[in-house]
Design a protein around this motif. Structure first.
Motif, PDB file in Angstrom:
ATOM      1  N   ASP A   1      -8.358 -10.283   3.629  1.00 10.99           N
ATOM      2  CA  ASP A   1      -8.902  -9.000   4.069  1.00 10.99           C
ATOM      3  C   ASP A   1      -8.164  -7.812   3.475  1.00 10.99           C
ATOM      4  O   ASP A   1      -8.440  -6.660   3.807  1.00 10.99           O
ATOM      5  CB  ASP A   1      -8.861  -8.915   5.597  1.00 10.99           C
ATOM      6  CG  ASP A   1      -7.451  -9.111   6.144  1.00 10.99           C
ATOM      7  OD1 ASP A   1      -6.506  -9.311   5.336  1.00 10.99           O
ATOM      8  OD2 ASP A   1      -7.290  -9.078   7.383  1.00 10.99           O
ATOM      9  N   GLY A   2      -7.201  -8.079   2.566  1.00  7.49           N
ATOM     10  CA  GLY A   2      -6.457  -7.004   1.927  1.00  7.49           C
ATOM     11  C   GLY A   2      -5.244  -6.539   2.709  1.00  7.49           C
ATOM     12  O   GLY A   2      -4.521  -5.654   2.241  1.00  7.49           O
ATOM     13  N   ARG A   3      -4.977  -7.140   3.861  1.00  5.31           N
ATOM     14  CA  ARG A   3      -3.822  -6.754   4.659  1.00  5.31           C
ATOM     15  C   ARG A   3      -2.630  -7.645   4.336  1.00  5.31           C
ATOM     16  O   ARG A   3      -2.783  -8.828   4.044  1.00  5.31           O
ATOM     17  CB  ARG A   3      -4.141  -6.834   6.149  1.00  5.31           C
ATOM     18  CG  ARG A   3      -5.279  -5.913   6.598  1.00  5.31           C
ATOM     19  CD  ARG A   3      -5.528  -6.065   8.085  1.00  5.31           C
ATOM     20  NE  ARG A   3      -6.625  -5.203   8.553  1.00  5.31           N
ATOM     21  CZ  ARG A   3      -7.050  -5.154   9.801  1.00  5.31           C
ATOM     22  NH1 ARG A   3      -6.474  -5.935  10.727  1.00  5.31           N
ATOM     23  NH2 ARG A   3      -8.046  -4.342  10.136  1.00  5.31           N
ATOM     24  N   TYR A   4      -1.437  -7.037   4.412  1.00  3.70           N
ATOM     25  CA  TYR A   4      -0.224  -7.802   4.136  1.00  3.70           C
ATOM     26  C   TYR A   4       0.069  -8.754   5.291  1.00  3.70           C
ATOM     27  O   TYR A   4       0.011  -8.379   6.473  1.00  3.70           O
ATOM     28  CB  TYR A   4       0.966  -6.877   3.913  1.00  3.70           C
ATOM     29  CG  TYR A   4       1.021  -6.292   2.519  1.00  3.70           C
ATOM     30  CD1 TYR A   4       1.576  -7.019   1.476  1.00  3.70           C
ATOM     31  CD2 TYR A   4       0.507  -5.024   2.246  1.00  3.70           C
ATOM     32  CE1 TYR A   4       1.630  -6.498   0.192  1.00  3.70           C
ATOM     33  CE2 TYR A   4       0.542  -4.490   0.967  1.00  3.70           C
ATOM     34  CZ  TYR A   4       1.111  -5.239  -0.057  1.00  3.70           C
ATOM     35  OH  TYR A   4       1.154  -4.718  -1.334  1.00  3.70           O
ATOM     36  N   VAL A   5       0.414  -9.969   4.927  1.00  2.00           N
ATOM     37  CA  VAL A   5       0.854 -10.953   5.918  1.00  2.00           C
ATOM     38  C   VAL A   5       2.351 -10.799   6.169  1.00  2.00           C
ATOM     39  O   VAL A   5       2.816 -10.913   7.309  1.00  2.00           O
ATOM     40  CB  VAL A   5       0.522 -12.382   5.442  1.00  2.00           C
ATOM     41  CG1 VAL A   5       1.028 -13.421   6.437  1.00  2.00           C
ATOM     42  CG2 VAL A   5      -0.989 -12.537   5.214  1.00  2.00           C
ATOM     43  N   LEU A   6       3.124 -10.514   5.109  1.00  2.00           N
ATOM     44  CA  LEU A   6       4.564 -10.297   5.263  1.00  2.00           C
ATOM     45  C   LEU A   6       5.075  -9.414   4.127  1.00  2.00           C
ATOM     46  O   LEU A   6       4.505  -9.374   3.031  1.00  2.00           O
ATOM     47  CB  LEU A   6       5.328 -11.627   5.329  1.00  2.00           C
ATOM     48  CG  LEU A   6       5.179 -12.643   4.194  1.00  2.00           C
ATOM     49  CD1 LEU A   6       6.178 -12.400   3.083  1.00  2.00           C
ATOM     50  CD2 LEU A   6       5.374 -14.049   4.739  1.00  2.00           C
ATOM     51  N   ASN A   7       6.150  -8.720   4.438  1.00  2.00           N
ATOM     52  CA  ASN A   7       6.868  -7.842   3.489  1.00  2.00           C
ATOM     53  C   ASN A   7       5.945  -6.818   2.823  1.00  2.00           C
ATOM     54  O   ASN A   7       6.074  -6.519   1.635  1.00  2.00           O
ATOM     55  CB  ASN A   7       7.581  -8.671   2.409  1.00  2.00           C
ATOM     56  CG  ASN A   7       8.737  -9.477   2.972  1.00  2.00           C
ATOM     57  OD1 ASN A   7       9.301  -9.121   4.032  1.00  2.00           O
ATOM     58  ND2 ASN A   7       9.105 -10.553   2.303  1.00  2.00           N
ATOM     59  N   GLY A   8       5.013  -6.256   3.595  1.00  2.00           N
ATOM     60  CA  GLY A   8       4.121  -5.250   3.041  1.00  2.00           C
ATOM     61  C   GLY A   8       4.528  -3.833   3.413  1.00  2.00           C
ATOM     62  O   GLY A   8       5.339  -3.609   4.319  1.00  2.00           O
ATOM     63  N   ASN A   9       3.969  -2.876   2.675  1.00  2.00           N
ATOM     64  CA  ASN A   9       4.200  -1.452   2.942  1.00  2.00           C
ATOM     65  C   ASN A   9       5.684  -1.089   2.932  1.00  2.00           C
ATOM     66  O   ASN A   9       6.157  -0.311   3.753  1.00  2.00           O
ATOM     67  CB  ASN A   9       3.567  -1.053   4.282  1.00  2.00           C
ATOM     68  CG  ASN A   9       2.080  -1.358   4.326  1.00  2.00           C
ATOM     69  OD1 ASN A   9       1.362  -1.111   3.351  1.00  2.00           O
ATOM     70  ND2 ASN A   9       1.620  -1.923   5.431  1.00  2.00           N
ATOM     71  N   TRP A  10       6.434  -1.699   2.030  1.00  2.00           N
ATOM     72  CA  TRP A  10       7.849  -1.415   1.832  1.00  2.00           C
ATOM     73  C   TRP A  10       8.690  -1.722   3.087  1.00  2.00           C
ATOM     74  O   TRP A  10       9.792  -1.209   3.250  1.00  2.00           O
ATOM     75  CB  TRP A  10       8.076   0.042   1.424  1.00  2.00           C
ATOM     76  CG  TRP A  10       7.439   0.370   0.104  1.00  2.00           C
ATOM     77  CD1 TRP A  10       6.143   0.736  -0.123  1.00  2.00           C
ATOM     78  CD2 TRP A  10       8.070   0.333  -1.177  1.00  2.00           C
ATOM     79  NE1 TRP A  10       5.917   0.940  -1.453  1.00  2.00           N
ATOM     80  CE2 TRP A  10       7.086   0.721  -2.138  1.00  2.00           C
ATOM     81  CE3 TRP A  10       9.366   0.058  -1.619  1.00  2.00           C
ATOM     82  CZ2 TRP A  10       7.368   0.791  -3.496  1.00  2.00           C
ATOM     83  CZ3 TRP A  10       9.642   0.149  -2.968  1.00  2.00           C
ATOM     84  CH2 TRP A  10       8.657   0.509  -3.898  1.00  2.00           C
ATOM     85  N   ALA A  11       8.201  -2.603   3.923  1.00  2.00           N
ATOM     86  CA  ALA A  11       8.936  -2.991   5.131  1.00  2.00           C
ATOM     87  C   ALA A  11       9.197  -4.495   5.086  1.00  2.00           C
ATOM     88  O   ALA A  11       8.279  -5.282   4.816  1.00  2.00           O
ATOM     89  CB  ALA A  11       8.147  -2.632   6.390  1.00  2.00           C
ATOM     90  N   GLY A  12      10.435  -4.882   5.352  1.00  2.00           N
ATOM     91  CA  GLY A  12      10.796  -6.294   5.326  1.00  2.00           C
ATOM     92  C   GLY A  12      10.334  -7.018   6.581  1.00  2.00           C
ATOM     93  O   GLY A  12      10.302  -6.448   7.677  1.00  2.00           O
TER      94      GLY A  12
END
Length: 528
Positions: free
Chosen positions: A289-300
């Motif tokens: 769906d285009g969403r980060y599962v992990l380590n997305g948006n510069w956040a660990g």
């Protein structure tokens, strides 16, 4: 009509005469002609575990045959002697129906049986007379008393140990045999064994094994307890990895700037996914769906287990620079693997198994991510190297220098005496093709396709694992070659492992018509 094997002269004459009478001085009633099936014999003769057909004797009626009887005799012999091949000297009746589940909730087992029909002086059937399979029922309600607890409680308030003193009993799991009914006397420092637990009792809390006839057995992927059937990397029970390919590559782009870089698409249907690297960079995973599962948006993201594309992704990051993703699969939709670059990329290794029909679309997706601009990096994989397209003409792949074989040559084991020793002393002699080889600790496991059986003390499946000691076993088997092998059966003391083992410097010869003849000759010289 069932196979009756080669008929002896006395049997031929007896069948021809069609004798149907009962002779009180000669024992049980005799059959009047070749039966339609051994299962029908089971209605009249014998009892478990095998049916014994009484000795055939010469009847007293006239041996004169009319032409019609001659034709009947010829039809009978052809039908009995030229039927389908049997597995051994005896023949099994068809399997009976499965019994009811041993448990009323949770996991239990059901059993089915069959009987063996065989003639006097011949070996009985090969194989087991009983099969056990798992049965899954709705989970037991909260507060339900476990099966082993119920069995111990049967002895509450009953005198044991030769005295009139009684105790309250609870299960004890510290005894050597976990399939014995070991019960601890509450308030006391001793336990007592009341014999075996009932079939279908869990071996111990939290394990998958069930006790059957005093042994702890686990189920294979076919649901049968004690089965060695396992899923291959493609997810097929008992398969040999023919329906999938291993994708194994290294992403080496260093990146022109810090930020998120695409590494690869992990396609729908991928299994046994593994990604690893050693750096301060971070792996990132994007769902369908285009969403980060992990380590997305510069956040660990913290290490742990994440749900993505219908599978569980295990994310680990040690105190050092090592980071890893793994998932069993299969994935229900595409996943996009990225890396958040903060320093030069030393290389990101990734691999997964993919159905063959999905490999072409994956290549198209990979090229869209820029793989066409990089050299393909296949690795030697057993049992089957992945089919990768050729590298672009503008890039010349580096040819790795061959490494010397660390294994020393095996001693010469040729000769009639060596062949005879291992043929007569082994449990199995068979012809097989080597499909794969895997080194595990101080053992080597071969996956082989059994093609012809010369000798076996129990049934062999078409696909078997054969084990040899050491990472450099002798004899050493080469991939995709056919061998004549003599193996032993080794069962672990707790009964949980049942293996075919090649002894050190044992018998493993490349198959040839000449060696086939030598093996058949050796079979005639084994002591009875």
């Amino acid at each position: 009509m069932a196979q009756m094997g080669k008929l002896r002269p006395r049997e031929v004459e007896w069948l021809a005469l069609g004798h149907t009478g009962r002779d009180k001085n000669r024992g049980p009633e005799r059959l009047n002609y070749c039966p339609k099936s051994h299962s029908q014999l089971g209605q009249s003769w014998g009892s478990d575990p095998g049916l014994l057909v009484p000795p055939l004797q010469r009847p007293r009626c006239s041996p004169t045959l009319r032409p019609l009887q001659n034709l009947l005799l010829l039809w009978t012999l052809l039908s009995c002697g030229l039927g389908g091949s049997a597995q051994g000297p005896g023949e099994w009746t068809p399997w009976g129906s499965w019994s009811r589940c041993s448990s009323s909730c949770g996991r239990g087992l059901s059993v089915r049986s069959r009987r063996c029909v065989w003639f006097p002086g011949e070996e009985p059937c090969w194989g087991d007379s009983h099969e056990y399979r798992l049965c899954h029922l709705p989970d037991c309600p909260l507060g339900a008393i476990p099966f082993r607890d119920l069995q111990c409680a049967l002895y509450n308030g009953r005198p044991v140990l030769g005295t009139q003193k009684t105790y309250q009993w609870v299960p004890f799991y510290g005894a050597p045999n976990q399939c014995d009914l070991n019960c601890l006397a509450e308030g006391h420092a001793f336990y007592h064994s009341f014999g075996r637990v009932l079939d279908g009792t869990p071996c111990s809390p939290g394990t998958q094994g069930l006790c059957v006839a005093g042994r702890c057995l686990s189920a294979g992927c076919d649901g049968l307890l004690g089965s060695d059937a396992r899923e291959d990397h493609c997810g097929r029970c008992g398969g040999a990895n023919e329906s999938c390919l291993l994708v194994q590559r290294v992403f080496r782009d260093s990146g022109a700037f810090a930020g998120y870089w695409n590494v690869t698409v992990i396609p729908e249907g991928a299994r046994h996914i593994r990604v690893a690297h050693r750096s301060r960079n971070h792996l990132a995973l994007v769902g369908g769906d285009g969403r980060y599962v992990l380590n997305g948006n510069w956040a660990g993201s913290p290490p742990g287990t994440y749900e993505a594309a219908g599978t569980r992704v295990v994310y680990t990051r040690a105190a050092g620079p090592e980071e890893m993703l793994s998932a069993a699969g299969p994935t229900s939709q595409d996943l996009l693997l990225q890396v958040l670059l903060q320093e030069p990329n030393p290389g990101i290794e990734f691999e997964f198994w993919l159905p063959r029909e999905r490999y072409g679309p994956f290549q198209t997706q990979a090229q869209a991510l820029g793989w066409s601009l990089r050299q393909q990096q296949p690795r030697e994989v057993e049992p089957q190297p992945p089919e990768l397209p050729a590298a672009p003409a503008t890039i010349v792949p580096r040819i790795p220098t061959p490494t010397p074989d660390p294994c020393t040559p095996c001693p010469d084991t040729r000769g009639r005496a060596h062949r005879l020793l291992h043929y007569c002393g082994s449990d199995f002699v068979f012809r097989a093709r080597v499909l794969s080889r895997l080194h595990q600790a101080q053992e080597t496991r071969y996956e082989v396709h059994v093609q012809l059986i010369y000798k076996n003390r129990s049934p062999l499946r078409a696909l078997e694992y054969v084990w040899a000691l050491g990472r450099c076993p002798c004899p050493r088997l080469d991939l995709h070659h056919e061998y004549l092998l003599a193996a032993h059966r080794r069962i672990s003391p707790d009964g949980t492992r049942d293996r075919l083992v090649l002894p050190r410097t044992g018998y493993a010869r490349t198959w040839s018509p000449a060696e086939d003849s030598r093996v058949r000759l050796a079979a005639r010289h084994c002591p009875v």
